[in-house]
Design a protein around this motif. Sequence first.
Motif, PDB file in Angstrom:
ATOM      1  N   ASP A 330      62.227 -17.659 100.176  1.00 41.06           N
ATOM      2  CA  ASP A 330      61.507 -18.703  99.442  1.00 41.06           C
ATOM      3  C   ASP A 330      61.887 -18.730  97.967  1.00 41.06           C
ATOM      4  OD1 ASP A 330      60.234 -19.405 101.743  1.00 41.06           O
ATOM      5  OD2 ASP A 330      58.381 -18.326 101.300  1.00 41.06           O
ATOM      6  N   ASP A 331      62.392 -17.601  97.447  1.00 43.67           N
ATOM      7  CA  ASP A 331      62.702 -17.513  96.018  1.00 43.67           C
ATOM      8  C   ASP A 331      64.166 -17.810  95.700  1.00 43.67           C
ATOM      9  OD1 ASP A 331      60.116 -16.878  95.451  1.00 43.67           O
ATOM     10  OD2 ASP A 331      60.431 -14.718  95.346  1.00 43.67           O
ATOM     11  N   LYS A 332      64.999 -17.777  96.723  1.00 43.97           N
ATOM     12  CA  LYS A 332      66.421 -18.005  96.472  1.00 43.97           C
ATOM     13  C   LYS A 332      66.655 -19.431  95.968  1.00 43.97           C
ATOM     14  CE  LYS A 332      68.199 -14.580  99.743  1.00 43.97           C
ATOM     15  NZ  LYS A 332      68.959 -14.333 100.983  1.00 43.97           N
ATOM     16  N   GLY A 333      67.524 -19.552  94.985  1.00 42.45           N
ATOM     17  CA  GLY A 333      67.848 -20.864  94.433  1.00 42.45           C
ATOM     18  C   GLY A 333      66.966 -21.294  93.284  1.00 42.45           C
ATOM     19  N   LYS A 334      65.900 -20.524  92.994  1.00 41.48           N
ATOM     20  CA  LYS A 334      65.012 -20.861  91.883  1.00 41.48           C
ATOM     21  C   LYS A 334      65.505 -20.180  90.610  1.00 41.48           C
ATOM     22  CE  LYS A 334      60.957 -21.244  94.906  1.00 41.48           C
ATOM     23  NZ  LYS A 334      59.630 -20.686  95.230  1.00 41.48           N
ATOM     24  N   ASP A 335      65.371 -20.879  89.479  1.00 40.63           N
ATOM     25  CA  ASP A 335      65.787 -20.258  88.223  1.00 40.63           C
ATOM     26  C   ASP A 335      64.711 -19.293  87.741  1.00 40.63           C
ATOM     27  OD1 ASP A 335      63.759 -21.746  86.911  1.00 40.63           O
ATOM     28  OD2 ASP A 335      65.127 -23.407  86.575  1.00 40.63           O
ATOM     29  N   GLU A 336      65.059 -18.498  86.734  1.00 42.02           N
ATOM     30  CA  GLU A 336      64.156 -17.450  86.265  1.00 42.02           C
ATOM     31  C   GLU A 336      62.846 -18.012  85.736  1.00 42.02           C
ATOM     32  OE1 GLU A 336      64.269 -14.341  82.616  1.00 42.02           O
ATOM     33  OE2 GLU A 336      65.864 -14.055  84.103  1.00 42.02           O
ATOM     34  N   ALA A 337      62.907 -19.141  85.023  1.00 42.92           N
ATOM     35  CA  ALA A 337      61.681 -19.728  84.459  1.00 42.92           C
ATOM     36  C   ALA A 337      60.707 -20.123  85.565  1.00 42.92           C
ATOM     37  CB  ALA A 337      62.036 -20.935  83.596  1.00 42.92           C
ATOM     38  N   THR A 338      61.244 -20.711  86.631  1.00 42.51           N
ATOM     39  CA  THR A 338      60.391 -21.117  87.757  1.00 42.51           C
ATOM     40  C   THR A 338      59.774 -19.905  88.436  1.00 42.51           C
ATOM     41  OG1 THR A 338      61.741 -23.091  88.134  1.00 42.51           O
ATOM     42  CG2 THR A 338      60.333 -22.367  89.946  1.00 42.51           C
ATOM     43  N   LEU A 339      60.592 -18.870  88.666  1.00 42.39           N
ATOM     44  CA  LEU A 339      60.085 -17.655  89.303  1.00 42.39           C
ATOM     45  C   LEU A 339      58.994 -17.013  88.464  1.00 42.39           C
ATOM     46  CD1 LEU A 339      63.393 -16.034  90.633  1.00 42.39           C
ATOM     47  CD2 LEU A 339      61.539 -16.987  91.998  1.00 42.39           C
TER      48      LEU A 339
END
Length: 440
Positions: A330-339
Motif C-alpha cells: 500500500d505504501d509503494k509508489g508514495k513520496d516521503e511527504a505523503t507517507l
Amino acid sequence: MQVTEVANEGLKRAYTVVVPASDIAAEREKRLAQLGRELRLPGFRPGKVPAKVVQQRYGQAVMGEVLEQSVNNATQQVVSDRGLRPALQPKIELVNFSEGSDLEFKVELEVLPDVPMPDFAGIELERLKAEPTEEQIGKALESIARRNRKLEDVTEERGAEKGEVAVCDFTGRINGEAFPGGSATDMPIEVAGEGFIPGFTEQLEGIKPGEARTISVTFPEEYGAKELAGKVAEFEVTCKALKKPVLPALDDEFAKSLGFDDLGKLKDAVRESLQREYDSLSRLKVKRALLDALASRADFAVPEGMVEAEFSQIWQRVEADLKAGRLDEDDKGKDEATLKEEYRKIAERRIRLGLLLSEIGRTNNITVTGEELGRAMRQEAARYPGQEQQVMEFFRRNPQAAENLRSPIFEEKVVDFMLELAKVTERNVTPEELSSAAAA
C-alpha cells in the motif's frame, strides 16, 4: 516562590518561576554544613572540617545540586498546586541565575486532555465464531507427521523426485566470482522445496548421486543481502546422496512418541490448539472493530509532544523498511511527504485511542493485579527455555521492564470491559471465512 502563567492555549501551558536568592543560599549552606559533618579529609578530625575548606572544595558542586533540586521541587509544586496532569516531562529553560541573585526559569508542558466517555451501549459489533473441522485436524496431524519424518537412503539408481532430499555440495558465483554464504558442503536440500533462492531447488529434480549440475538463478529484488539483490548467480552443484522421506503412521505409537496417551489424545490437543488459534483471530477482529468504533467517536485534542514521539518511532521503522526494500504494498509508489502525513495520522489515532482506553480504565477502576503481572512475567520467561530464572531475576532488578508488561494486560481488560457493555452479536463461519475476515 513566584509563579507567573505566560501561556495557556489548548493543552499547552507555560510559567515563569522565580525562586528567591535567600532560599537558594539557605539550602546551599545547609548542604555544605551537612557535608562538613560527613567528610573525612586527611589532616582534619572526622566532622571537624572547616566550613571554608568545604566551601573551596565542594561549593560549586553543591550549588549545582541545589539549583537542580530547587528547579525540580518548584516544577513539582507548580504542577501540584494547579492540578495539572502533564502528558510528558515538562521542559525547563533557565532564564537567569548568578551568585546571590534569584533563580528564574521557565516551565513549558502539555497537559492531558479531558476525555469524554463514549456511549458503549451504542456500539454494535459482530463476533465471528469458527470451529476446526475433521479435515483441518487431519491436515494438522499430517503436518506434524511431516515434521517428524525420517530420511532413508534411496538405494536404486534413479534421479531425485519432488519432495525427496538431495545431499549436495555447491559453490555459487556472480560474474565468475564466489560470494560469501554462497557455498556449502553436505547440505540437505528438498527437491522443489522452499527455503532456498526461488528456482534453485526446482532445478534439482532428476539429479543423481555423483552428478554435477550448473544451476542459474536470480536473487529476488527484495533479498535481504543488498549486494546480492536482483543479481544473477550460477551454482555448481554436486549431488552426493539421495534420501526419501518416510512419514510415520498416524497411530497410537506415533502419539506416544510425542508424549500423548494415544492418537485420540493427540487429536484432542490438535483440536484445542486450532480452536485457540481461531478464538484469537476472532478476538483480534472484534477488537479491531471496537477500536475503529471508538476512534470514530473520539473527538478531542491530543498532546502534540505525544504524537510526535509516537510518529518518530513509527517513522524509524518505515525508514528501515524503505532501506531494506520491504515496504508495504500500500505504501509503494508514495513520496516521503505523503507517507509522513499518513503515518502522522496513524500516530495521532494511536495516542487518542491510548488516552481514551486509559481514561476508561481509570474511571471504571480497572487495574492490573500483582498476580496478573507475575503470570505475564512467567509467560515471558517461558519463551527462553533454560533461562527462565535469569529472565525472572532481570525483571526483579529492572522494575520498569516488568511494568512494560502491564500495558497490554491493562488494554485487554479494558477491551473486555467495553465488549461487555457493547451490543455484540455472534455469527458462525468457516475457519477460512474467519481467516479472510481477520486478514482484511
